[in-house]
Design a protein around this motif. Structure first.
Motif, PDB file in Angstrom:
ATOM      1  N   GLY C  98       0.831  -1.206   0.000  1.00  0.00           N
ATOM      2  CA  GLY C  98       0.000   0.000   0.000  1.00  0.00           C
ATOM      3  C   GLY C  98       0.858   1.244   0.000  1.00  0.00           C
ATOM      4  O   GLY C  98       0.589   2.218  -0.704  1.00  0.00           O
ATOM      5  N   ASP C  99       1.908   1.205   0.799  1.00  0.00           N
ATOM      6  CA  ASP C  99       2.866   2.288   0.922  1.00  0.00           C
ATOM      7  C   ASP C  99       3.486   2.626  -0.445  1.00  0.00           C
ATOM      8  O   ASP C  99       3.496   3.777  -0.875  1.00  0.00           O
ATOM      9  CB  ASP C  99       3.976   1.789   1.863  1.00  0.00           C
ATOM     10  CG  ASP C  99       4.529   2.873   2.768  1.00  0.00           C
ATOM     11  OD1 ASP C  99       3.841   3.876   2.985  1.00  0.00           O
ATOM     12  OD2 ASP C  99       5.648   2.671   3.271  1.00  0.00           O
ATOM     13  N   ALA C 100       4.000   1.614  -1.111  1.00  0.00           N
ATOM     14  CA  ALA C 100       4.791   1.837  -2.324  1.00  0.00           C
ATOM     15  C   ALA C 100       3.938   2.010  -3.569  1.00  0.00           C
ATOM     16  O   ALA C 100       4.302   2.759  -4.475  1.00  0.00           O
ATOM     17  CB  ALA C 100       5.747   0.662  -2.537  1.00  0.00           C
ATOM     18  N   LEU C 101       2.807   1.290  -3.620  1.00  0.00           N
ATOM     19  CA  LEU C 101       2.068   1.220  -4.886  1.00  0.00           C
ATOM     20  C   LEU C 101       0.772   2.015  -4.886  1.00  0.00           C
ATOM     21  O   LEU C 101       0.216   2.297  -5.929  1.00  0.00           O
ATOM     22  CB  LEU C 101       1.746  -0.242  -5.223  1.00  0.00           C
ATOM     23  CG  LEU C 101       2.976  -1.131  -5.409  1.00  0.00           C
ATOM     24  CD1 LEU C 101       2.580  -2.592  -5.490  1.00  0.00           C
ATOM     25  CD2 LEU C 101       3.749  -0.720  -6.643  1.00  0.00           C
ATOM     26  N   SER C 102       0.273   2.372  -3.715  1.00  0.00           N
ATOM     27  CA  SER C 102      -0.953   3.172  -3.677  1.00  0.00           C
ATOM     28  C   SER C 102      -0.613   4.617  -3.357  1.00  0.00           C
ATOM     29  O   SER C 102      -0.370   5.427  -4.246  1.00  0.00           O
ATOM     30  CB  SER C 102      -1.929   2.590  -2.658  1.00  0.00           C
ATOM     31  OG  SER C 102      -3.196   3.194  -2.800  1.00  0.00           O
ATOM     32  N   ILE C 103      -0.493   4.926  -2.075  1.00  0.00           N
ATOM     33  CA  ILE C 103      -0.264   6.328  -1.690  1.00  0.00           C
ATOM     34  C   ILE C 103       1.092   6.830  -2.180  1.00  0.00           C
ATOM     35  O   ILE C 103       1.252   8.010  -2.472  1.00  0.00           O
ATOM     36  CB  ILE C 103      -0.436   6.503  -0.161  1.00  0.00           C
ATOM     37  CG1 ILE C 103      -0.410   7.971   0.235  1.00  0.00           C
ATOM     38  CG2 ILE C 103       0.577   5.700   0.614  1.00  0.00           C
ATOM     39  CD1 ILE C 103      -0.869   8.235   1.654  1.00  0.00           C
ATOM     40  N   GLY C 104       2.065   5.946  -2.298  1.00  0.00           N
ATOM     41  CA  GLY C 104       3.404   6.376  -2.707  1.00  0.00           C
ATOM     42  C   GLY C 104       3.741   6.057  -4.152  1.00  0.00           C
ATOM     43  O   GLY C 104       4.904   6.119  -4.560  1.00  0.00           O
ATOM     44  N   GLY C 105       2.731   5.707  -4.939  1.00  0.00           N
ATOM     45  CA  GLY C 105       2.985   5.280  -6.323  1.00  0.00           C
ATOM     46  C   GLY C 105       3.738   6.309  -7.143  1.00  0.00           C
ATOM     47  O   GLY C 105       4.623   5.962  -7.946  1.00  0.00           O
ATOM     48  N   ASN C 106       3.399   7.580  -6.942  1.00  0.00           N
ATOM     49  CA  ASN C 106       4.058   8.632  -7.710  1.00  0.00           C
ATOM     50  C   ASN C 106       5.556   8.687  -7.404  1.00  0.00           C
ATOM     51  O   ASN C 106       6.383   8.816  -8.301  1.00  0.00           O
ATOM     52  CB  ASN C 106       3.405   9.982  -7.383  1.00  0.00           C
ATOM     53  CG  ASN C 106       3.729  11.042  -8.404  1.00  0.00           C
ATOM     54  OD1 ASN C 106       4.005  10.744  -9.561  1.00  0.00           O
ATOM     55  ND2 ASN C 106       3.723  12.284  -7.979  1.00  0.00           N
ATOM     56  N   HIS C 107       5.900   8.558  -6.122  1.00  0.00           N
ATOM     57  CA  HIS C 107       7.311   8.621  -5.748  1.00  0.00           C
ATOM     58  C   HIS C 107       8.058   7.412  -6.307  1.00  0.00           C
ATOM     59  O   HIS C 107       9.211   7.515  -6.713  1.00  0.00           O
ATOM     60  CB  HIS C 107       7.469   8.688  -4.227  1.00  0.00           C
ATOM     61  CG  HIS C 107       6.620   9.763  -3.612  1.00  0.00           C
ATOM     62  ND1 HIS C 107       6.648  11.065  -4.059  1.00  0.00           N
ATOM     63  CD2 HIS C 107       5.707   9.723  -2.615  1.00  0.00           C
ATOM     64  CE1 HIS C 107       5.784  11.794  -3.348  1.00  0.00           C
ATOM     65  NE2 HIS C 107       5.200  10.994  -2.468  1.00  0.00           N
ATOM     66  N   LEU C 108       7.366   6.254  -6.328  1.00  0.00           N
ATOM     67  CA  LEU C 108       8.007   5.039  -6.848  1.00  0.00           C
ATOM     68  C   LEU C 108       8.375   5.208  -8.320  1.00  0.00           C
ATOM     69  O   LEU C 108       9.513   4.946  -8.718  1.00  0.00           O
ATOM     70  CB  LEU C 108       7.075   3.831  -6.661  1.00  0.00           C
ATOM     71  CG  LEU C 108       7.616   2.522  -7.246  1.00  0.00           C
ATOM     72  CD1 LEU C 108       8.879   2.071  -6.510  1.00  0.00           C
ATOM     73  CD2 LEU C 108       6.567   1.412  -7.194  1.00  0.00           C
ATOM     74  N   ILE C 109       7.418   5.646  -9.130  1.00  0.00           N
ATOM     75  CA  ILE C 109       7.743   5.719 -10.561  1.00  0.00           C
ATOM     76  C   ILE C 109       8.815   6.773 -10.834  1.00  0.00           C
ATOM     77  O   ILE C 109       9.640   6.597 -11.725  1.00  0.00           O
ATOM     78  CB  ILE C 109       6.484   5.939 -11.444  1.00  0.00           C
ATOM     79  CG1 ILE C 109       5.746   7.223 -11.071  1.00  0.00           C
ATOM     80  CG2 ILE C 109       5.554   4.738 -11.384  1.00  0.00           C
ATOM     81  CD1 ILE C 109       4.557   7.530 -11.976  1.00  0.00           C
ATOM     82  N   HIS C 110       8.817   7.838 -10.035  1.00  0.00           N
ATOM     83  CA  HIS C 110       9.831   8.876 -10.278  1.00  0.00           C
ATOM     84  C   HIS C 110      11.205   8.466  -9.769  1.00  0.00           C
ATOM     85  O   HIS C 110      12.215   8.859 -10.354  1.00  0.00           O
ATOM     86  CB  HIS C 110       9.382  10.210  -9.706  1.00  0.00           C
ATOM     87  CG  HIS C 110       8.312  10.841 -10.553  1.00  0.00           C
ATOM     88  ND1 HIS C 110       8.615  11.624 -11.638  1.00  0.00           N
ATOM     89  CD2 HIS C 110       6.976  10.722 -10.521  1.00  0.00           C
ATOM     90  CE1 HIS C 110       7.481  11.996 -12.223  1.00  0.00           C
ATOM     91  NE2 HIS C 110       6.466  11.465 -11.563  1.00  0.00           N
ATOM     92  N   ALA C 111      11.254   7.674  -8.707  1.00  0.00           N
ATOM     93  CA  ALA C 111      12.550   7.150  -8.259  1.00  0.00           C
ATOM     94  C   ALA C 111      13.100   6.188  -9.313  1.00  0.00           C
ATOM     95  O   ALA C 111      14.296   6.201  -9.617  1.00  0.00           O
ATOM     96  CB  ALA C 111      12.403   6.459  -6.910  1.00  0.00           C
ATOM     97  N   CYS C 112      12.211   5.376  -9.902  1.00  0.00           N
ATOM     98  CA  CYS C 112      12.620   4.485 -11.000  1.00  0.00           C
ATOM     99  C   CYS C 112      13.161   5.310 -12.170  1.00  0.00           C
ATOM    100  O   CYS C 112      14.215   5.022 -12.724  1.00  0.00           O
ATOM    101  CB  CYS C 112      11.436   3.652 -11.498  1.00  0.00           C
ATOM    102  SG  CYS C 112      10.817   2.413 -10.347  1.00  0.00           S
ATOM    103  N   ARG C 113      12.413   6.341 -12.538  1.00  0.00           N
ATOM    104  CA  ARG C 113      12.775   7.185 -13.687  1.00  0.00           C
ATOM    105  C   ARG C 113      14.139   7.840 -13.496  1.00  0.00           C
ATOM    106  O   ARG C 113      14.954   7.883 -14.424  1.00  0.00           O
ATOM    107  CB  ARG C 113      11.687   8.254 -13.861  1.00  0.00           C
ATOM    108  CG  ARG C 113      11.974   9.326 -14.879  1.00  0.00           C
ATOM    109  CD  ARG C 113      10.860  10.358 -14.943  1.00  0.00           C
ATOM    110  NE  ARG C 113      10.701  11.148 -13.734  1.00  0.00           N
ATOM    111  CZ  ARG C 113      11.519  12.135 -13.356  1.00  0.00           C
ATOM    112  NH1 ARG C 113      12.561  12.455 -14.077  1.00  0.00           N
ATOM    113  NH2 ARG C 113      11.295  12.810 -12.243  1.00  0.00           N
ATOM    114  N   ARG C 114      14.392   8.338 -12.267  1.00  0.00           N
ATOM    115  CA  ARG C 114      15.691   8.985 -12.018  1.00  0.00           C
ATOM    116  C   ARG C 114      16.833   7.980 -12.018  1.00  0.00           C
ATOM    117  O   ARG C 114      17.975   8.342 -12.187  1.00  0.00           O
ATOM    118  CB  ARG C 114      15.675   9.678 -10.646  1.00  0.00           C
ATOM    119  CG  ARG C 114      14.828  10.899 -10.593  1.00  0.00           C
ATOM    120  CD  ARG C 114      15.008  11.673  -9.285  1.00  0.00           C
ATOM    121  NE  ARG C 114      14.004  12.727  -9.277  1.00  0.00           N
ATOM    122  CZ  ARG C 114      12.840  12.651  -8.647  1.00  0.00           C
ATOM    123  NH1 ARG C 114      12.540  11.604  -7.910  1.00  0.00           N
ATOM    124  NH2 ARG C 114      11.973  13.627  -8.738  1.00  0.00           N
TER     125      ARG C 114
END
Lengths: 210, 372, 273
Positions: C98-114
């Motif tokens: 829930g942390d990584a894929l729901s509420i934090g989904g935006n941060h996850l994809i941008h950390a991947c992108r960087r």
């Protein structure tokens, strides 16, 4: 001695005004932000207190834009120009947008293509855009306007405007801008003689005093 | 040397002068030029600039960076400031030094993105859930913007708390001539020894990688950092400790400007961009023979209630002009004792004009006489 | 039982006991993480473990490293600040699904992108445990939670697909059933110079198991075994309600803090502003 610099405060003190509000308005892209900035820079060099504000965001990118400058011998408390003492207007749409802001004590300097009912106060009409074009610098209507404004009002020294231009304009277009400023000074001097002689309008008279 | 400087530029230059070496942000009017300036200033100084994916990430990264010892800042405006509130509470809870610039614009919601307002005063203090310590500063000139940004860093480093500097759309985009002052810069104190050091016992700060293995949590925790989420005493004790820190030094943290207050029967209490119109109004009123004075607040929190109480004792009427519908008025009213408080607020994106304040002052004085 | 190194040195005894329920898989992941620490001989003083909010995100409390327990969904945002400001630190984030894929989904994809040099562990138990068993963005269709008592009609996220699409340069998935594989995957992830994501399917007997009548922790390990297959042995069509496991990507691309260091070098040389 309008071309002495660093004496703005003293020169002003001889006159009656403590602060003058200038509004420069034009079409987005005509360089009203730059000319407001240059006027403020020159005022600062003349030891005046200055506040410069301008349209921002979508307003500045499309349609009419304005740049307001307050030049003052003391610190400026209220930072907005509610009704300008001097209104320099470069385009029709800017006149439509901001022309209503002038009051009985305002002096408007209008490009000759601007049409419409004259606003309150006094006005002089000068071919700003045509002068810029004829001088080979159609992009410098704003600088011609600055020349006219300084010639008529002596709000800042001519030298400080030239120095501001030198500091802020890229070297390859500086000569054209300096010529545009000189053309504006000449245009302003002539217009003052032709259109304002004996007019006795207080804004003009007071600002020339000293 | 004098410079013609925009408010947002002064803020960025003040941050750089204060030693800011980490900036994370997300574009939003009218604060974006602060971020643009930081993106140019920081790399040449060896600092870190990063544009994050949103405002929540920006303040998160700022807090993370601060825990490595960086002097970190973000800048935003109303909607972004609202998004940051949870993590600002985290910074307060974890006693993390950092600076948040909020360029106020008209709200609520998207409102008027390029027009000035002062509607974030209460949010800056109470926007995050729960009770917390807070330092909130403001500014009324471009020079102030520079000096108060430095002060924001100094206070955050000194007291280990997030410090909010409230600007507004007008000030951010306004240029004035400024002579940049040489200001003292304070850096957070490091513990003299790691022996028995407790990371949340005092004002000394130890960063990640500095020799201890720290635990940092937004859960209620004790002096050592261990979570005590079921222990109410610990939570209140820890928060009162920080509140006490600010109360103890309230005199140092609270900055005001006072003008013609000695004999003033009508006192204007104003802050930020509106203080300029209020100053002008005081001059006009004095010229008319009205004994008016100005108390300009540069520190909004801790709120200078004792000072206002003493001003109120001497005055007949307090007038609070502000670009909101009565946020500081409410606080002044609470501090004013029996002295009448008159509000003059607006939220239409226009500044209050000196003439409007003068007119309100006359109205207030007439009403005051009528009630005597 | 073979004797190994004493892994207790990697645990913070002051924080024990941990918060996890009997039969929970998260303790296994933490045990695997300490093995990885030991194998790498990681400098614990120079290591920061960052969690968000949730059962898995409590892990920073129990590890004898620096720990940062942040706000819900924001672990990667805080970790990005830590890593950028101090690139020499080892920064590991531990998040729930829930942390990584729901509420934090935006941060996850941008950390991947960087492609910033962070290790991201996602402990996926298919449900919100800390708050009492609500639907997660990973709950398989038809499965029950306290907010999907008739069975979920939601389409779950696949963390691996998401990370691959967003640009992560090391992406792996395993399960707590495959405990012996976890340390090596984490070791590779920590050593990987870029954004490294390891998703570990972990069991939640208290809610996921009970609400879906799948039994206790032990039974859930069988469920993990039966619902996963090595990526080369399973087709996309067979993936509904099932998971492929393995290493999905391991490649070197320019990493963010190194790109930033190069930018600093350029700024220093050019010296403008």
């Amino acid at each position: 001695m309008p071309d002495e610099r660093g004496d703005g405060s003293a020169r002003w003190r001889k006159g009656q005004r403590e602060a003058v509000g200038v509004r420069i308005a034009g079409r987005g892209g005509q360089g009203v932000m730059l000319s407001g900035y240059l006027l403020a820079l020159a005022g600062m060099a003349d030891a005046l207190h200055v506040v410069q504000t301008q349209s921002y965001g979508p307003e500045a990118r499309l349609g009419a834009a304005k740049s307001d400058v307050i030049l003052s011998r003391d610190e400026v408390a209220y930072p907005e120009v509610s009704s300008p003492d001097i209104f320099l207007c470069l385009s029709q749409d800017a006149y439509s947008a901001y022309g209503t802001g002038v009051s009985e004590s305002s002096l408007s300097i209008l490009d000759s293509r601007v049409e419409g009912a004259p606003g309150a106060g006094s006005a002089i009409v000068v071919p700003l855009a045509a002068t810029a074009r004829d001088g080979g610098a159609p992009f410098a209507t704003n600088i011609v306007g600055l020349g006219v404004l300084v010639a008529i009002t002596a709000l800042t020294s001519e030298r400080s405007i030239r120095e501001a231009l030198t500091a802020r304009i890229k070297p390859d277009s500086l000569p054209a801008n300096l010529r545009a400023f000189d053309a504006g000074l000449a245009l302003g001097a002539k217009a003052a003689a032709d259109q304002l002689a004996g007019n006795g309008r207080p804004v003009f008279g007071r600002l020339r005093a000293g | 040397m004098q410079q013609l400087m925009m408010g947002n530029e002064a803020c960025a230059l003040g941050a750089a002068a204060a030693g800011c070496n980490f900036f994370a942000g997300y574009p939003i009017s009218p604060s974006s030029e602060i971020m643009e300036w930081m993106s140019r200033l920081l790399p040449v100084r060896g600092g870190v600039f990063v544009q994050m994916e949103d405002e929540i990430a920006s303040i998160g990264a700022v807090i993370g960076a601060s825990w490595t010892g960086a002097k970190a800042m973000t800048a935003t405006s109303g909607p972004g400031f609202t998004l940051m509130q949870e993590n600002i509470g985290y910074a307060s809870m974890t006693e993390t030094p950092c600076v948040i610039i909020d360029a106020q614009r008209v709200g609520p919601s998207t409102g008027m993105p390029t027009m000035p307002a002062q509607g974030d005063v209460i949010q800056a203090r109470y926007g995050s859930h729960g009770d917390r310590a807070a330092i909130v500063l403001t500014a009324s000139t471009v020079l102030d913007t520079y000096t108060m940004t430095v002060e924001a860093f100094n206070l955050s480093e000194r007291y280990r708390q997030p410090v909010v500097l409230l600007l507004d759309a007008m000030l951010c985009h306004m240029r004035e001539n400024v002579t940049v002052p040489d200001l003292e810069v304070i850096d957070r104190a490091r513990p003299a020894s790691l022996d028995g050091f407790e990371p949340f016992a005092g004002e000394e700060f130890l960063a990640f990688g500095d020799g201890a293995r720290l635990i940092v949590t937004g859960l209620t925790h004790d002096e050592a950092g261990y979570q005590r989420a079921s222990n109410g005493d610990t939570g209140e004790r820890m928060m009162r400790r920080v509140l006490h820190r600010l109360e103890r030094d309230a005199e140092v943290i609270t900055h005001t400007r006072q003008e013609s207050l000695e004999d003033a029967t009508l006192v204007l209490i104003a802050y930020g961009i509106t203080a300029r119109a209020a100053r002008s109004a005081v001059h006009k009123l004095r010229a008319e023979g009205v004994s008016a004075g100005l108390l300009e607040l540069l520190t909004l929190w801790p709120f200078p209630e004792r000072l206002i109480a003493s001003v109120a004792q001497r005055a007949q009427t307090l007038l609070v002009p502000e670009l909101n519908l009565g946020q500081v008025e409410l606080l002044v009213r609470a501090a004013a004792g029996g002295t009448p408080v008159v509000a003059l607020g607006r939220m239409d994106g226009s500044l209050l004009k000196p003439e409007e304040i003068v007119a309100k002052a006359h109205e207030a004085l007439t009403n005051a006489e009528a009630t005597i | 039982m073979k004797s190994g190194p004493d892994l207790r040195q990697y645990l913070r005894q002051e924080s024990m006991p941990n918060v996890w329920c009997p039969g929970c898989g998260h303790g296994s992941v933490m045990a695997a993480l300490t093995r990885a620490f030991d194998n790498l001989q990681l400098d614990l003083d120079q290591t920061v473990v960052v969690g968000g909010i949730g059962c898995a995100s409590r892990m920073p409390f129990f590890l004898n490293t620096n720990g940062m327990h942040t706000t819900h969904g924001r672990a990667l945002a805080f970790a990005t600040g830590v890593k950028l400001a101090s690139p020499d630190l080892n920064v590991i984030t531990v998040m729930g699904d829930g942390d990584a894929l729901s509420i934090g989904g935006n941060h996850l994809i941008h950390a991947c992108r960087r492609n910033i040099d962070l290790t991201a562990l996602i402990l996926n138990n298919g449900i919100y445990g800390m708050t009492g068993g609500q639907l997660a963005p990973t709950t398989p269709q038809g499965f029950r939670s306290t907010t999907s008592s008739l069975g979920s009609i939601e389409v779950p996220f696949d963390a691996v697909d998401l990370a691959l699409a967003a640009g992560a340069t090391y992406v792996a998935r395993t399960t707590t059933f495959d405990f012996e594989e976890i340390p090596a995957l984490i070791e590779t992830a920590i050593k990987h110079p870029g954004f490294a994501l390891v998703e570990i399917l972990s069991q939640c007997p208290t809610y996921f198991g009970r609400l879906n009548r799948l039994g206790d922790g032990r039974a859930l390990l069988d469920y993990e075994r039966d619902s996963t297959a090595p990526q080369e042995e399973i087709t996309r069509e067979q993936l509904v309600g099932r998971f492929s496991v393995g290493v999905f990507r391991e490649e070197i691309r320019p990493e963010y803090t190194r790109r930033y260091a190069a930018l600093l070098e350029r700024a220093r040389r050019d010296g403008n502003a």
